[in-house]
Design an enzyme around this catalytic site. Structure first.
Site, short mmCIF file in Angstrom:
data_model
loop_
_atom_site.label_atom_id
_atom_site.label_comp_id
_atom_site.label_asym_id
_atom_site.label_seq_id
_atom_site.Cartn_x
_atom_site.Cartn_y
_atom_site.Cartn_z
N GLN A 51 0.83 -1.20 0.00
CA GLN A 51 0.00 0.00 0.00
C GLN A 51 0.87 1.26 0.00
O GLN A 51 0.35 2.37 -0.12
CB GLN A 51 -0.91 0.00 1.23
CG GLN A 51 -1.86 -1.19 1.29
CD GLN A 51 -2.57 -1.31 2.62
OE1 GLN A 51 -3.68 -0.81 2.78
NE2 GLN A 51 -1.93 -1.95 3.57
N ASP A 86 6.23 4.68 -1.60
CA ASP A 86 7.61 5.16 -1.46
C ASP A 86 8.62 4.46 -2.37
O ASP A 86 9.77 4.88 -2.49
CB ASP A 86 8.07 5.06 0.00
CG ASP A 86 7.85 3.68 0.60
OD1 ASP A 86 8.15 2.67 -0.08
OD2 ASP A 86 7.39 3.61 1.75
N HIS A 109 -1.28 1.55 -4.52
CA HIS A 109 -1.65 2.97 -4.59
C HIS A 109 -0.73 3.79 -5.48
O HIS A 109 -0.74 5.02 -5.42
CB HIS A 109 -1.67 3.57 -3.17
CG HIS A 109 -2.67 2.93 -2.28
ND1 HIS A 109 -2.50 2.80 -0.91
CD2 HIS A 109 -3.88 2.37 -2.56
CE1 HIS A 109 -3.56 2.19 -0.40
NE2 HIS A 109 -4.40 1.92 -1.37
N CYS A 143 -3.28 14.62 -20.88
CA CYS A 143 -2.88 13.67 -21.94
C CYS A 143 -2.44 12.31 -21.40
O CYS A 143 -2.13 11.41 -22.19
CB CYS A 143 -1.76 14.28 -22.78
SG CYS A 143 -0.14 14.38 -21.93
N CYS A 202 1.81 18.64 -23.37
CA CYS A 202 0.57 19.33 -23.74
C CYS A 202 0.27 20.56 -22.91
O CYS A 202 -0.71 21.26 -23.18
CB CYS A 202 -0.60 18.35 -23.67
SG CYS A 202 -1.11 17.95 -21.97
N GLY A 222 0.54 -2.39 17.28
CA GLY A 222 -0.82 -1.99 17.60
C GLY A 222 -1.86 -2.86 16.93
O GLY A 222 -1.56 -3.80 16.19
#
Length: 313
Positions: free
Chosen positions: A144, A147, A162, A173, A224, A289
């Protein structure tokens, strides 16, 4: 030293690997965005090692927690993530595509944050996952993160769910541009512009005063003259359907899922975990966590990714 040799050294001497990616000069910044965590227990490590050894088509899903120890801030880490330490919010897709002012703010901040962001290196967890791919223990890796650190680590069987910050796309374009080329274009247009960096956020973002953005100049598409956008999925946008369908097809054929450094808060990644669970595929999680899938996991280790992947074979 190439990546294969680096990983080989890892098994013999931790001390030889750490300075390669955690120099004293950067240690303060690295620690600033690293969530606190206890080391993994021997029992948990044995469970994870056993889980991995039994898989022939292991699917890995990674998130921001994989890269925080390379120095890159994330959004949700307790106490140190963006949401915990600031009131800044990430760029929304609709704001970017509809507002020239928002695009100018985004690019001014990204321009100042790019040099540091572009210099980050893979940590031992990135390297170990890439090595596991090469020796056949990882069948496919979907990250995900935007980097590009898994690419730097040498991963090839990889989906960047992503997108990646190192690519820029024209919204008119659809032409593609290397982000480093755009950085040079911004250099040329902003030779006399400067702003004080007040703090750092995820994804090459920095915090600056609003008034400093006024005189910043944003380059247009070289082909463009259209508006440029990082080739990533902003908050509020959808991952391309073809990419989602491809990852679903990988999960359909996998015999185990390993989640690394993700709370699975965002549906774009969590959907693959629910798919695996519905198929009866066992799931292991390494994350500091709680995650949305803790109750679905056969193995859960609440620890830093680097601590875990240093320890497993």
């Amino acid at each position: 030293m190439d990546l294969v040799k680096t990983v080989a050294i890892l098994s013999r001497s931790h001390a030889k690997v750490i300075p390669r990616f955690y120099s004293n000069k950067r240690s303060e910044h690295l620690l600033k965005y690293r969530p606190s965590s206890l080391p993994p227990s021997d029992e948990d490590l044995e469970k994870l090692q056993d889980f991995i050894s039994k898989r022939k088509k292991l699917f890995v899903l990674s998130g921001a927690g994989l890269s925080t120890e390379s120095g890159i801030p994330d959004y949700r880490s307790k106490d140190v993530g963006l949401y915990a330490r600031t009131n800044h919010k990430p760029m929304q897709h609709q704001d970017f595509v509809k507002s020239e002012e928002k695009r100018k703010i985004y690019w001014a901040r990204s321009y100042l944050g790019w040099e540091k962001y572009n210099a980050w290196k893979p940590n031992v967890a990135h390297l170990k996952l890439a090595a596991m791919e090469r020796d056949g223990r990882v069948d496919w890796h979907t990250t995900q993160n935007v980097d590009g650190l898994m690419v730097k680590a040498g991963a090839e069987q990889l989906t960047e769910l992503h997108g990646q910050m190192r690519r820029v796309v024209c919204m008119t374009c659809n032409g593609m541009l290397d982000r480093n080329v755009m950085q040079k274009d911004m250099d040329a247009l902003n030779r006399h512009w400067s702003a004080e960096v007040l703090g750092y956020g995820p994804d090459a973002d920095v915090f600056i005063r609003e008034e400093d953005v006024v005189d910043f100049n944003v380059p247009a598409c070289r082909k463009c003259g259209g508006d440029l956008k990082p080739n990533v999925t902003f908050f509020g946008d959808n991952v391309p359907r073809s990419r989602v369908n491809f990852v679903h097809s990988i999960v359909d054929k996998c015999d185990g899922v390993l989640v690394v450094g993700s709370s699975l808060h965002v549906w774009s990644g969590y959907r693959f975990i629910t798919q695996a669970h519905d198929l009866g595929v066992p799931i292991a999680i390494v994350n500091v966590g709680e995650t949305r899938a803790d109750k679905l996991a056969a193995v859960k280790i609440d620890a830093l990714c680097t601590d875990v992947f240093r320890a497993i074979e």
